[in-house]
Design an enzyme around this catalytic site. Structure first.
Site, PDB file in Angstrom:
ATOM      1  N   LYS A   1       0.251  -1.038   0.584  1.00  0.00           N
ATOM      2  CA  LYS A   1      -0.055   0.280   0.309  1.00  0.00           C
ATOM      3  C   LYS A   1       0.479   1.317   0.162  1.00  0.00           C
ATOM      4  CE  LYS A   1      -3.786  -1.272  -0.706  1.00  0.00           C
ATOM      5  NZ  LYS A   1      -3.344  -1.822  -1.971  1.00  0.00           N
TER       6      LYS A   1
ATOM      7  N   HIS B   1       7.174  -7.076  -2.217  1.00  0.00           N
ATOM      8  CA  HIS B   1       6.866  -6.781  -0.907  1.00  0.00           C
ATOM      9  C   HIS B   1       8.220  -6.741   0.323  1.00  0.00           C
ATOM     10  CE1 HIS B   1       3.128  -4.844  -2.022  1.00  0.00           C
ATOM     11  NE2 HIS B   1       3.227  -5.621  -2.302  1.00  0.00           N
TER      12      HIS B   1
ATOM     13  N   SER C   1      -5.092   3.050   4.082  1.00  0.00           N
ATOM     14  CA  SER C   1      -5.211   1.892   2.899  1.00  0.00           C
ATOM     15  C   SER C   1      -4.944   0.620   3.054  1.00  0.00           C
ATOM     16  CB  SER C   1      -3.433   2.512   2.010  1.00  0.00           C
ATOM     17  OG  SER C   1      -3.803   1.632   0.344  1.00  0.00           O
TER      18      SER C   1
HETATM   19  P1  A3P Z   1      -5.304   4.477  -0.994  1.00  0.00           P
HETATM   20  O1  A3P Z   1      -5.581   3.192   0.069  1.00  0.00           O
HETATM   21  O2  A3P Z   1      -4.369   5.535   0.350  1.00  0.00           O
HETATM   22  O3  A3P Z   1      -5.597   5.100  -2.274  1.00  0.00           O
HETATM   23  P2  A3P Z   1      -0.250  -0.103  -3.908  1.00  0.00           P
HETATM   24  O4  A3P Z   1      -0.495  -0.338  -4.883  1.00  0.00           O
HETATM   25  O5  A3P Z   1       0.925  -0.279  -2.926  1.00  0.00           O
HETATM   26  O6  A3P Z   1      -1.623  -1.471  -3.077  1.00  0.00           O
HETATM   27  O7  A3P Z   1      -0.724   0.976  -3.246  1.00  0.00           O
HETATM   28  C1  A3P Z   1      -2.481   0.804  -2.930  1.00  0.00           C
HETATM   29  C2  A3P Z   1      -2.322   2.944  -2.741  1.00  0.00           C
HETATM   30  O8  A3P Z   1      -1.494   3.445  -3.492  1.00  0.00           O
HETATM   31  C3  A3P Z   1      -3.752   3.510  -2.593  1.00  0.00           C
HETATM   32  O9  A3P Z   1      -3.392   4.572  -1.926  1.00  0.00           O
HETATM   33  C4  A3P Z   1      -3.565   4.133  -3.930  1.00  0.00           C
HETATM   34  O10 A3P Z   1      -4.718   5.088  -4.187  1.00  0.00           O
HETATM   35  C5  A3P Z   1      -2.555   4.430  -4.429  1.00  0.00           C
HETATM   36  N1  A3P Z   1      -2.374   5.266  -6.141  1.00  0.00           N
HETATM   37  C6  A3P Z   1      -1.918   3.947  -6.449  1.00  0.00           C
HETATM   38  N2  A3P Z   1      -1.876   4.491  -8.001  1.00  0.00           N
HETATM   39  C7  A3P Z   1      -2.181   6.213  -7.633  1.00  0.00           C
HETATM   40  C8  A3P Z   1      -2.149   7.139  -9.017  1.00  0.00           C
HETATM   41  N3  A3P Z   1      -2.079   7.034 -10.056  1.00  0.00           N
HETATM   42  N4  A3P Z   1      -1.788   8.435  -7.503  1.00  0.00           N
HETATM   43  C9  A3P Z   1      -2.190   8.171  -6.263  1.00  0.00           C
HETATM   44  N5  A3P Z   1      -2.757   7.157  -5.813  1.00  0.00           N
HETATM   45  C10 A3P Z   1      -2.050   5.797  -5.960  1.00  0.00           C
END
Ligand code: A3P
Length: 296
Positions: A48, A109, A139
């Protein structure tokens, strides 16, 4: 007696860390001996942190802004998740990576000591993305709720916060992960990035990445097109990046691209919880001085 009620499907402890069934012991064993190539780029994150965002950006940088190919294949398949055995798609990240032509962009990870042993005997690039742990915890909470491979967590936020602080979540403790990788910050083949800086100025972070992976030649026009393609709104509506088809996420509960902001933790943490978090942080991260940003 269990401290927490929630059970991850297939959960097990591997070298002191909790893992769910999609990272079984035989995969974690095999990852140690993974054949690293000199021109690999590793995306290293705790869950996340904005992994998918960085995967899409790095893949595009390495492939000189090939938006055509990026729209033909899920980022999930272009950038394999090393220690992941997808039990629904029957896809193994390790195998996918093995069979891929170079240059590869590989996601992991894993905490430092569980990562492939070839990682630091090779000049391959390691890009480590950090995010302030309060937002990251929030998140992760929503991801736990929405994902059936995580058992669609039914507990409440206060309990999840305790699980996070305890490291009782898939891939183990955020503190453990962060301390380990931060210790590599001065290695010339390691680039540390922060989610909050990407939110503040994506173009300059993309240029930093391009320089680090030896693609300084990427033009300003390509940087602009990558930044547009990788905006939150654009990635959220893009079936190649929103993971609606590949992860077992119920987007009605919470999509992967959920809010994409800095500071959502303030809508979840009470003052007491925030102070408790700060105290745990101070104790567990003593001596690290990582410049996390909780507001921008
Ligand atoms: P939130 O749950 O706070 O919205 P991962 O890819 O490591 O699983 O992380 C997911 C998190 O990254 C989510 O956070 C998601 O919204 C955010 N995220 C993914 N793409 C994004 C983007 N283009 N801009 C900003 N945040 C992004």
């Amino acid at each position: 007696e269990r401290k927490f009620a929630h059970v991850l499907p297939g959960e097990h402890i591997y070298k002191g860390r909790l893992f769910f069934g999609y990272s079984p012991q035989e995969i974690l064993d095999a990852v140690k001996n993974f054949n690293v190539r000199e021109d690999d780029v590793f995306i290293v994150t705790y869950p996340k942190a904005g992994t998918t965002w960085l995967q899409e950006i790095v893949w595009l940088v390495v492939n000189e802004g090939n938006l055509q190919k990026a729209t033909e294949m899920q980022v999930y398949f272009r950038s394999p998740f090393l220690e992941f055995k997808d039990l629904v798609l029957n896809e193994v990240g390790l195998d996918l990576a093995e069979s891929m032509p170079s240059p590869r962009v590989i996601k992991t990870h894993l905490p430092l000591d569980l990562a492939p042993s070839g990682l630091f005997t090779s000049k391959c690039k390691k890009i480590v993305l950090f995010r302030n742990p309060k937002d990251q915890c929030v998140s992760y909470f929503h991801f736990y709720r929405s994902s059936s491979s995580f058992g669609n967590y039914q507990g409440d936020w206060p309990e999840f916060l305790e699980m996070f602080l305890d490291g009782h979540v898939d891939h183990g403790s955020w503190f453990d992960f962060t301390k380990g990788w931060w210790s590599k910050k001065d290695n010339p083949d390691v680039l540390i990035l922060f989610y909050e800086n990407m939110k503040k100025d994506l173009r300059s972070e993309i240029k930093k990445i391009a320089h680090f992976v030896g693609r300084s030649s990427v033009s300003d026009e390509i940087v602009d097109s990558i930044a547009d393609h990788c905006s939150f709104e654009s990635m959220r509506s893009n079936p190649m990046t929103n993971h609606h088809d590949v992860y077992s996420i119920d987007k009605e509960i919470s999509p992967l691209l959920r809010k994409g902001i800095v500071g959502d933790w303030e809508d979840h943490f009470t003052t007491d919880q925030s102070e408790r978090f700060d105290a745990e942080y101070a104790q567990k991260m003593a001596g690290t001085e990582i410049p996390f940003q909780y507001h921008i």
